[in-house]
Design an enzyme around this catalytic site. Structure first.
Site, short mmCIF file in Angstrom:
data_model
loop_
_atom_site.label_atom_id
_atom_site.label_comp_id
_atom_site.label_asym_id
_atom_site.label_seq_id
_atom_site.Cartn_x
_atom_site.Cartn_y
_atom_site.Cartn_z
N THR A 8 -5.18 8.80 -3.51
CA THR A 8 -5.07 7.70 -2.55
C THR A 8 -5.78 8.08 -1.26
O THR A 8 -5.80 9.25 -0.87
CB THR A 8 -3.60 7.35 -2.25
OG1 THR A 8 -3.57 6.33 -1.24
CG2 THR A 8 -2.79 8.53 -1.76
N ASN A 10 -4.98 6.15 1.42
CA ASN A 10 -4.09 5.49 2.39
C ASN A 10 -3.18 6.55 3.02
O ASN A 10 -2.35 7.16 2.34
CB ASN A 10 -3.29 4.43 1.64
CG ASN A 10 -2.31 3.71 2.54
OD1 ASN A 10 -1.66 4.31 3.38
ND2 ASN A 10 -2.20 2.40 2.34
N GLY A 12 -0.70 6.35 5.00
CA GLY A 12 0.74 6.04 4.94
C GLY A 12 1.33 6.54 3.63
O GLY A 12 2.41 7.15 3.60
N LYS A 13 0.62 6.29 2.54
CA LYS A 13 1.09 6.77 1.23
C LYS A 13 1.06 8.29 1.18
O LYS A 13 1.98 8.92 0.65
CB LYS A 13 0.18 6.26 0.12
CG LYS A 13 0.27 4.78 -0.17
CD LYS A 13 -0.61 4.53 -1.39
CE LYS A 13 -0.84 3.07 -1.66
NZ LYS A 13 -1.75 2.88 -2.81
N ASP A 68 -0.63 2.56 -7.25
CA ASP A 68 -1.18 1.26 -6.85
C ASP A 68 0.03 0.39 -6.55
O ASP A 68 0.97 0.31 -7.35
CB ASP A 68 -2.06 0.63 -7.93
CG ASP A 68 -2.90 -0.48 -7.30
OD1 ASP A 68 -3.74 -0.17 -6.44
OD2 ASP A 68 -2.72 -1.66 -7.65
N SER A 69 0.02 -0.21 -5.39
CA SER A 69 1.22 -0.91 -4.96
C SER A 69 0.85 -2.16 -4.19
O SER A 69 -0.31 -2.38 -3.86
CB SER A 69 2.09 0.02 -4.12
OG SER A 69 1.29 0.69 -3.15
N TYR A 153 2.98 -3.74 5.27
CA TYR A 153 3.83 -4.91 5.54
C TYR A 153 5.25 -4.54 5.95
O TYR A 153 6.11 -5.42 6.08
CB TYR A 153 3.88 -5.81 4.30
CG TYR A 153 2.53 -6.36 3.88
CD1 TYR A 153 2.05 -7.57 4.39
CD2 TYR A 153 1.71 -5.66 2.99
CE1 TYR A 153 0.80 -8.07 4.01
CE2 TYR A 153 0.47 -6.15 2.60
CZ TYR A 153 0.03 -7.34 3.12
OH TYR A 153 -1.20 -7.83 2.75
N ASP A 154 5.52 -3.26 6.16
CA ASP A 154 6.90 -2.83 6.47
C ASP A 154 7.55 -3.60 7.63
O ASP A 154 8.73 -3.95 7.53
CB ASP A 154 6.94 -1.32 6.77
CG ASP A 154 6.93 -0.47 5.50
OD1 ASP A 154 7.47 -0.94 4.47
OD2 ASP A 154 6.40 0.65 5.52
N LYS A 174 13.61 5.46 3.79
CA LYS A 174 12.66 4.63 3.03
C LYS A 174 12.32 5.29 1.69
O LYS A 174 12.31 4.63 0.65
CB LYS A 174 11.38 4.35 3.85
CG LYS A 174 10.45 3.39 3.12
CD LYS A 174 9.15 3.09 3.83
CE LYS A 174 8.23 2.32 2.87
NZ LYS A 174 6.85 2.27 3.28
P1 ITT Z 1 -5.46 3.55 -2.13
O1 ITT Z 1 -6.03 2.56 -3.10
O2 ITT Z 1 -6.46 4.54 -1.63
O3 ITT Z 1 -4.19 4.21 -2.64
P2 ITT Z 1 -4.71 1.19 -0.63
O4 ITT Z 1 -4.02 0.95 0.66
O5 ITT Z 1 -5.97 0.41 -0.90
O6 ITT Z 1 -4.99 2.77 -0.78
P3 ITT Z 1 -3.36 -0.23 -2.75
O7 ITT Z 1 -4.59 -0.83 -3.33
O8 ITT Z 1 -2.31 0.29 -3.69
O9 ITT Z 1 -3.68 0.99 -1.79
O10 ITT Z 1 -2.69 -1.32 -1.78
C1 ITT Z 1 -1.43 -1.10 -1.29
C2 ITT Z 1 -1.16 -2.04 -0.14
O11 ITT Z 1 0.12 -2.69 -0.34
C3 ITT Z 1 -1.03 -1.25 1.16
O12 ITT Z 1 -2.29 -1.13 1.82
C4 ITT Z 1 -0.02 -2.09 1.93
O13 ITT Z 1 -0.67 -3.17 2.55
C5 ITT Z 1 0.88 -2.63 0.83
N1 ITT Z 1 2.01 -1.71 0.61
C6 ITT Z 1 2.23 -0.93 -0.49
N2 ITT Z 1 3.33 -0.16 -0.32
C7 ITT Z 1 3.81 -0.46 0.90
C8 ITT Z 1 4.90 0.00 1.65
O14 ITT Z 1 5.70 0.96 1.20
N3 ITT Z 1 5.11 -0.53 2.85
C9 ITT Z 1 4.29 -1.48 3.34
N4 ITT Z 1 3.23 -1.96 2.72
C10 ITT Z 1 2.98 -1.46 1.49
#
Ligand code: ITT
Length: 195
Positions: A8, A10, A12-13, A68-69, A153-154, A174
């Site tokens: 990832t 991201n 935050g993740k 993926d979330s 979106y938290d 969380k």
């Molecule tokens: P990677 O593909 O590199 O992992 P990304 O942000 O593009 O990063 P995703 O395609 O899985 O990842 O999209 C996930 C999005 O969903 C993320 O950017 C947030 O906008 C939202 N999201 C997922 N989990 C969340 C959480 O725990 N709290 C808030 N928003 C969340």
């Protein structure tokens, strides 16, 4: 300690997953490994998680964990779903995405929504038996932002049973309850049984 790649980019993740895996695995993010991202062309969270996991594992030659979330909103037929990260456009910020979602939900009384997380572990890029787990977390879409923790979106994801948003929870709270925290706990059980 076993080394795994987090597929990832991201932050935050990365923060959440790192804090849950600390002491158990030597975790390196794909950002540190300079893994080039590939387009997420799947139609589901699971397909996209597999695409990300195989890509990072192929470039790093290491076992890989991918997430993926996204947010699935009932009144919007599941939007933004797999497009959650880029809901307001390719380079959208979290704030842009929230503004777009709130405007779509302006006249909507049904505020039901859930976060979904598909988490995948591959031992190597072509692994024919990936570990796949999917977990969700139910809540409601608030009309204004509350809380500063978390990401995405938290600040608008309200949890009725806790009377706060997921951005008002501590990182530990969380991780214990979230779609991602639940998915990781399940994946870890499978990983233990592989050892
Ligand atoms: P990677 O593909 O590199 O992992 P990304 O942000 O593009 O990063 P995703 O395609 O899985 O990842 O999209 C996930 C999005 O969903 C993320 O950017 C947030 O906008 C939202 N999201 C997922 N989990 C969340 C959480 O725990 N709290 C808030 N928003 C969340």
């Amino acid at each position: 300690m076993k080394k795994i790649i987090l597929a990832t980019s991201n932050l935050g993740k990365v923060r959440e997953l790192n804090s849950m895996l600390e002491g158990q695995y030597n975790v390196v993010s794909q950002i540190d490994m300079k893994v080039e991202e590939v387009p997420e062309t799947g139609a589901s969270f699971i397909e996209n998680a597999l695409i990300k996991a195989r890509n990072a594992s192929s470039q790093s030659q290491l076992p890989t964990l991918a997430d993926d979330s996204g947010l699935v909103v009932d009144a919007l037929n599941g939007e933004p779903g797999i497009y959650s990260a880029r809901y307001a456009g390719e380079n959208a910020t979290d704030e842009d995405n929230i503004v777009k979602l709130l405007s779509r939900m302006d006249n909507e009384d049904d505020r039901g929504a859930s976060f979904w997380c598909a988490m995948v572990f591959v031992r190597y890029a072509s692994d024919p038996e990936p570990i796949i787990v999917e977990k969700s977390w139910e809540g409601q879409i608030l009309r204004e932002l509350k809380g500063k923790n978390g990401f995405g979106y938290d600040p608008i994801f309200y949890l009725p049973e806790l009377n706060c948003t997921s951005a008002q929870l501590s990182a530990e709270e969380k991780n214990q309850k979230s779609h991602r925290g639940q998915a990781l706990q399940e994946i870890l059980k499978h990983l233990l049984s592989l050892e």
